[in-house]
Design a protein around this motif. Structure first.
Motif, PDB file in Angstrom:
ATOM      1  N   SER A 213      -9.562  17.088 -29.334  1.00 24.69           N
ATOM      2  CA  SER A 213     -10.965  17.127 -29.742  1.00 24.69           C
ATOM      3  C   SER A 213     -11.849  16.261 -28.865  1.00 24.69           C
ATOM      4  CB  SER A 213     -11.102  16.686 -31.202  1.00 24.69           C
ATOM      5  OG  SER A 213     -10.458  17.592 -32.071  1.00 24.69           O
ATOM      6  N   SER A 214     -11.276  15.695 -27.807  1.00 28.13           N
ATOM      7  CA  SER A 214     -12.069  14.920 -26.857  1.00 28.13           C
ATOM      8  C   SER A 214     -12.939  15.868 -26.034  1.00 28.13           C
ATOM      9  CB  SER A 214     -11.144  14.142 -25.921  1.00 28.13           C
ATOM     10  OG  SER A 214     -10.380  15.055 -25.135  1.00 28.13           O
ATOM     11  N   GLU A 215     -13.768  15.319 -25.165  1.00 29.32           N
ATOM     12  CA  GLU A 215     -14.612  16.150 -24.303  1.00 29.32           C
ATOM     13  C   GLU A 215     -13.751  17.092 -23.465  1.00 29.32           C
ATOM     14  OE1 GLU A 215     -17.695  17.975 -22.434  1.00 29.32           O
ATOM     15  OE2 GLU A 215     -17.818  16.616 -24.156  1.00 29.32           O
ATOM     16  N   GLU A 216     -12.687  16.535 -22.859  1.00 28.99           N
ATOM     17  CA  GLU A 216     -11.805  17.371 -22.044  1.00 28.99           C
ATOM     18  C   GLU A 216     -11.071  18.390 -22.901  1.00 28.99           C
ATOM     19  OE1 GLU A 216     -12.217  13.363 -20.028  1.00 28.99           O
ATOM     20  OE2 GLU A 216     -11.797  14.060 -22.066  1.00 28.99           O
ATOM     21  N   GLY A 217     -10.650  17.961 -24.093  1.00 26.75           N
ATOM     22  CA  GLY A 217      -9.947  18.867 -24.989  1.00 26.75           C
ATOM     23  C   GLY A 217     -10.811  20.025 -25.451  1.00 26.75           C
ATOM     24  N   THR A 230      -7.823  20.592 -35.197  1.00 23.47           N
ATOM     25  CA  THR A 230      -8.687  19.425 -35.088  1.00 23.47           C
ATOM     26  C   THR A 230      -8.496  18.495 -36.273  1.00 23.47           C
ATOM     27  OG1 THR A 230     -11.010  18.693 -34.916  1.00 23.47           O
ATOM     28  CG2 THR A 230     -10.603  20.711 -36.150  1.00 23.47           C
ATOM     29  N   VAL A 231      -8.770  17.222 -36.052  1.00 23.23           N
ATOM     30  CA  VAL A 231      -8.697  16.202 -37.101  1.00 23.23           C
ATOM     31  C   VAL A 231     -10.110  15.970 -37.616  1.00 23.23           C
ATOM     32  CG1 VAL A 231      -7.973  13.859 -37.686  1.00 23.23           C
ATOM     33  CG2 VAL A 231      -6.768  15.122 -35.888  1.00 23.23           C
ATOM     34  N   GLN A 232     -10.389  16.403 -38.837  1.00 19.12           N
ATOM     35  CA  GLN A 232     -11.710  16.233 -39.438  1.00 19.12           C
ATOM     36  C   GLN A 232     -11.527  15.867 -40.908  1.00 19.12           C
ATOM     37  OE1 GLN A 232     -14.449  16.507 -37.557  1.00 19.12           O
ATOM     38  NE2 GLN A 232     -13.452  17.407 -35.762  1.00 19.12           N
ATOM     39  N   SER A 233     -12.348  14.948 -41.403  1.00 28.48           N
ATOM     40  CA  SER A 233     -12.302  14.627 -42.828  1.00 28.48           C
ATOM     41  C   SER A 233     -13.687  14.607 -43.463  1.00 28.48           C
ATOM     42  CB  SER A 233     -11.618  13.266 -43.047  1.00 28.48           C
ATOM     43  OG  SER A 233     -12.302  12.240 -42.352  1.00 28.48           O
ATOM     44  N   ASP A 234     -14.713  14.866 -42.674  1.00 29.12           N
ATOM     45  CA  ASP A 234     -16.086  14.904 -43.166  1.00 29.12           C
ATOM     46  C   ASP A 234     -16.672  16.288 -42.889  1.00 29.12           C
ATOM     47  OD1 ASP A 234     -18.690  13.402 -44.003  1.00 29.12           O
ATOM     48  OD2 ASP A 234     -19.199  14.379 -42.101  1.00 29.12           O
ATOM     49  N   LEU A 235     -17.254  16.914 -43.902  1.00 27.12           N
ATOM     50  CA  LEU A 235     -17.744  18.285 -43.781  1.00 27.12           C
ATOM     51  C   LEU A 235     -18.811  18.415 -42.706  1.00 27.12           C
ATOM     52  CD1 LEU A 235     -17.875  21.226 -44.756  1.00 27.12           C
ATOM     53  CD2 LEU A 235     -19.430  20.471 -46.575  1.00 27.12           C
ATOM     54  N   SER A 236     -19.746  17.500 -42.666  1.00 25.38           N
ATOM     55  CA  SER A 236     -20.828  17.581 -41.689  1.00 25.38           C
ATOM     56  C   SER A 236     -20.303  17.437 -40.265  1.00 25.38           C
ATOM     57  CB  SER A 236     -21.871  16.494 -41.978  1.00 25.38           C
ATOM     58  OG  SER A 236     -22.902  16.514 -41.009  1.00 25.38           O
ATOM     59  N   GLU A 237     -19.413  16.466 -40.050  1.00 25.25           N
ATOM     60  CA  GLU A 237     -18.839  16.283 -38.715  1.00 25.25           C
ATOM     61  C   GLU A 237     -17.974  17.477 -38.322  1.00 25.25           C
ATOM     62  OE1 GLU A 237     -16.796  12.571 -38.607  1.00 25.25           O
ATOM     63  OE2 GLU A 237     -18.611  11.375 -38.943  1.00 25.25           O
ATOM     64  N   ALA A 238     -17.267  18.041 -39.294  1.00 23.72           N
ATOM     65  CA  ALA A 238     -16.436  19.221 -39.019  1.00 23.72           C
ATOM     66  C   ALA A 238     -17.305  20.412 -38.623  1.00 23.72           C
ATOM     67  CB  ALA A 238     -15.596  19.563 -40.240  1.00 23.72           C
ATOM     68  N   ARG A 239     -18.450  20.546 -39.277  1.00 26.79           N
ATOM     69  CA  ARG A 239     -19.373  21.640 -38.943  1.00 26.79           C
ATOM     70  C   ARG A 239     -19.919  21.466 -37.532  1.00 26.79           C
ATOM     71  NH1 ARG A 239     -22.773  20.881 -42.807  1.00 26.79           N
ATOM     72  NH2 ARG A 239     -21.774  22.264 -44.327  1.00 26.79           N
ATOM     73  N   ASP A 240     -20.240  20.238 -37.171  1.00 29.21           N
ATOM     74  CA  ASP A 240     -20.731  19.972 -35.815  1.00 29.21           C
ATOM     75  C   ASP A 240     -19.665  20.337 -34.779  1.00 29.21           C
ATOM     76  OD1 ASP A 240     -23.117  19.056 -36.837  1.00 29.21           O
ATOM     77  OD2 ASP A 240     -22.582  16.928 -36.682  1.00 29.21           O
ATOM     78  N   PHE A 241     -18.422  19.952 -35.055  1.00 30.33           N
ATOM     79  CA  PHE A 241     -17.333  20.270 -34.137  1.00 30.33           C
ATOM     80  C   PHE A 241     -17.160  21.791 -34.024  1.00 30.33           C
ATOM     81  CE2 PHE A 241     -12.910  21.383 -33.301  1.00 30.33           C
ATOM     82  CZ  PHE A 241     -12.617  20.623 -32.189  1.00 30.33           C
ATOM     83  N   TYR A 242     -17.175  22.465 -35.149  1.00 35.90           N
ATOM     84  CA  TYR A 242     -17.025  23.920 -35.195  1.00 35.90           C
ATOM     85  C   TYR A 242     -18.105  24.602 -34.343  1.00 35.90           C
ATOM     86  CZ  TYR A 242     -16.570  28.567 -37.431  1.00 35.90           C
ATOM     87  OH  TYR A 242     -16.393  29.913 -37.687  1.00 35.90           O
ATOM     88  N   ASN A 243     -19.346  24.205 -34.555  1.00 35.80           N
ATOM     89  CA  ASN A 243     -20.453  24.822 -33.807  1.00 35.80           C
ATOM     90  C   ASN A 243     -20.351  24.519 -32.320  1.00 35.80           C
ATOM     91  OD1 ASN A 243     -21.590  25.916 -36.131  1.00 35.80           O
ATOM     92  ND2 ASN A 243     -22.872  24.121 -36.523  1.00 35.80           N
ATOM     93  N   ASP A 244     -19.889  23.328 -31.995  1.00 37.41           N
ATOM     94  CA  ASP A 244     -19.750  22.946 -30.590  1.00 37.41           C
ATOM     95  C   ASP A 244     -18.696  23.816 -29.896  1.00 37.41           C
ATOM     96  OD1 ASP A 244     -20.201  21.102 -28.283  1.00 37.41           O
ATOM     97  OD2 ASP A 244     -18.121  20.568 -28.667  1.00 37.41           O
ATOM     98  N   ILE A 245     -17.551  24.021 -30.551  1.00 36.07           N
ATOM     99  CA  ILE A 245     -16.495  24.838 -29.958  1.00 36.07           C
ATOM    100  C   ILE A 245     -16.980  26.281 -29.771  1.00 36.07           C
ATOM    101  CG2 ILE A 245     -14.246  25.899 -30.414  1.00 36.07           C
ATOM    102  CD1 ILE A 245     -14.008  23.060 -29.422  1.00 36.07           C
ATOM    103  N   LYS A 246     -17.659  26.820 -30.766  1.00 31.93           N
ATOM    104  CA  LYS A 246     -18.150  28.196 -30.658  1.00 31.93           C
ATOM    105  C   LYS A 246     -19.186  28.332 -29.540  1.00 31.93           C
ATOM    106  CE  LYS A 246     -15.876  29.724 -34.347  1.00 31.93           C
ATOM    107  NZ  LYS A 246     -15.047  30.926 -34.490  1.00 31.93           N
TER     108      LYS A 246
END
Length: 409
Positions: A213-217, A230-246
């Motif tokens: 989940s790093s920049e390179e990853g 991915t390692v996520q435990s907060d809904l808002s942060e998980a949503r940000d990660f999801y949108n970033d990957i997409k």
């Protein structure tokens, strides 16, 4: 909702091997793995996921230490299952793409197209030393090599056209040479001539999974992976990660729906919330504090022995200083500690349970509601289900959570 059953060790909890219900000698018995695979397939999981580490880890005298080769285990499970996917971990840092491409092509053939490769770069200095290196290469270099190795493997899988194998017994014509191609991959880290000596895998290639989940990853996953763990435990942060990957997938010229994001979830399911909470307390009571302090120190790059366990993590500590192992895992653990105002002792309990993954404790309805909220809230396409103790908590998830998910469509 895509669901993978994580079957690493005796469960995701550090103390799983000490539970009265567990047999710590079962990992080297094929019957243990067959039982897990059949339970997961019957429950409706999409795939089995088996992690790996290429060393006897530090503190091996205090925790479950042996790790079976995932390709060997998944090959055996291919013979006793019919539908479930078989995702095995293999490192790009310590293996050559020809070996990797050949092994996964073979697994894909004998499983009728059910193979998946969890691509890891490895992160432990002890692993490096097992392969003749003094230390791990830098984080960015490991990902650059991973990209080179995967590109070479993709080329090798494509070195046979689908109908290259003629196998005409009457004429004696086995292969069409015009449909088997040299690869001549010459990358910055690896070279291979090809072609592969195994026919094209049934689906063209195995499914590709990746967990950084790093920049390179993230950049690597967006360009090459089918599944992102991915390692996520907060809904808002998980949503940000999801949108970033997409979004990264789109920039890489891919359909964002072609890449699936699966956070890890550690479910403790029971008939009542009280029973589930009691199960969590029971699990934590078997954890070895000395080992957890060493484990937490390793993850965070900080010597926790000198810190008061009843106090929060000191704000002034630089948790990533000198840590090349797993930047995203460090950030996740520190984020949990800061967000929930955990003491060091409470954080170590989280390390014991699932090393920063989403912890879901309650009834089947409670856990299903959390999972539904994450998927419908744009934070996940499904989950890597990391049951604390195997097979017990896998059975509880199947009995309590799966029917609730089915009821919700």
């Amino acid at each position: 909702m895509h669901l993978n059953a994580v079957i690493y060790g005796l469960g995701s909890h550090e103390a799983a091997w000490r539970m009265p219900e567990s047999d710590p000698r079962s990992l080297t018995k094929l019957s243990f793995w067959i039982d897990l695979a059949r339970r997961a397939e019957a429950a409706g999981f999409d795939a089995l996921f088996l992690g790996d580490v290429l060393t006897l880890q530090a503190g091996a005298d205090k925790h479950l230490s042996d790790a079976m080769d995932p390709i060997v285990i998944m090959s055996a499970l291919a013979a006793v299952t019919t539908r479930i996917g078989l995702i095995a971990t293999a490192s790009t840092t310590f293996d050559h793409p020809f070996h990797l491409a050949r092994r996964f092509a073979c697994l894909d053939h004998i499983s009728d197209g059910r193979a998946g490769w969890n691509i890891v770069t490895s992160s432990n200095r002890l692993e490096a030393q097992n392969f003749g290196l003094d230390d791990m290469p830098e984080h960015a270099e490991r990902y650059a090599r991973a990209a080179d190795v995967v590109d070479a493997a993709l080329a090798l899988w494509g070195s046979w056209e689908e109908d290259a194998k003629v196998a005409d017994q009457q004429s004696g014509h086995y292969l069409d040479p015009a449909k088997v191609h040299r690869v001549d991959h010459k990358g910055p880290f690896v070279r291979t001539a090809g072609p592969l000596n195994v026919p094209r895998p049934p689906g063209g290639r195995p499914l590709l999974a990746q967990a950084g989940s790093s920049e390179e990853g993230r950049a690597f996953a967006a360009s090459r992976a089918d599944i992102v763990f991915t390692v996520q435990s907060d809904l808002s942060e998980a949503r940000d990660f999801y949108n970033d990957i997409k979004a990264r997938a789109v920039r890489a010229g891919r359909d964002p729906q072609s890449i699936r994001v699966l956070p890890g979830i550690v479910p403790i399911a029971a008939t009542t919330r009280e029973e589930a909470e009691a199960r969590l307390l029971q699990l934590n009571s078997f954890a070895n504090l000395e080992h957890l302090i060493a484990k937490g120190s390793e993850f965070l790059g900080v010597d926790l022995r000198s810190i008061d366990l009843e106090q929060p993590l000191p704000e002034e500590l630089n948790m990533t200083a000198g840590n090349q192992a797993s930047k995203s895992r460090v950030a996740a653990l520190v984020g949990v500690a800061r967000r929930e105002k955990l003491t060091v002792r409470q954080l170590l309990a989280r390390v014991a349970c699932g090393r920063g993954h989403l912890l879901a404790v309650g009834t089947g309805q409670d856990i299903a509601s959390t999972m539904q909220e994450w998927v419908e809230g744009g934070a996940a396409d499904g989950f890597n289900v990391m049951c604390p103790v195997l097979p017990g908590d896998l059975t509880m998830f199947a009995e309590h959570v799966m029917p609730r998910l089915a009821e919700r469509g």
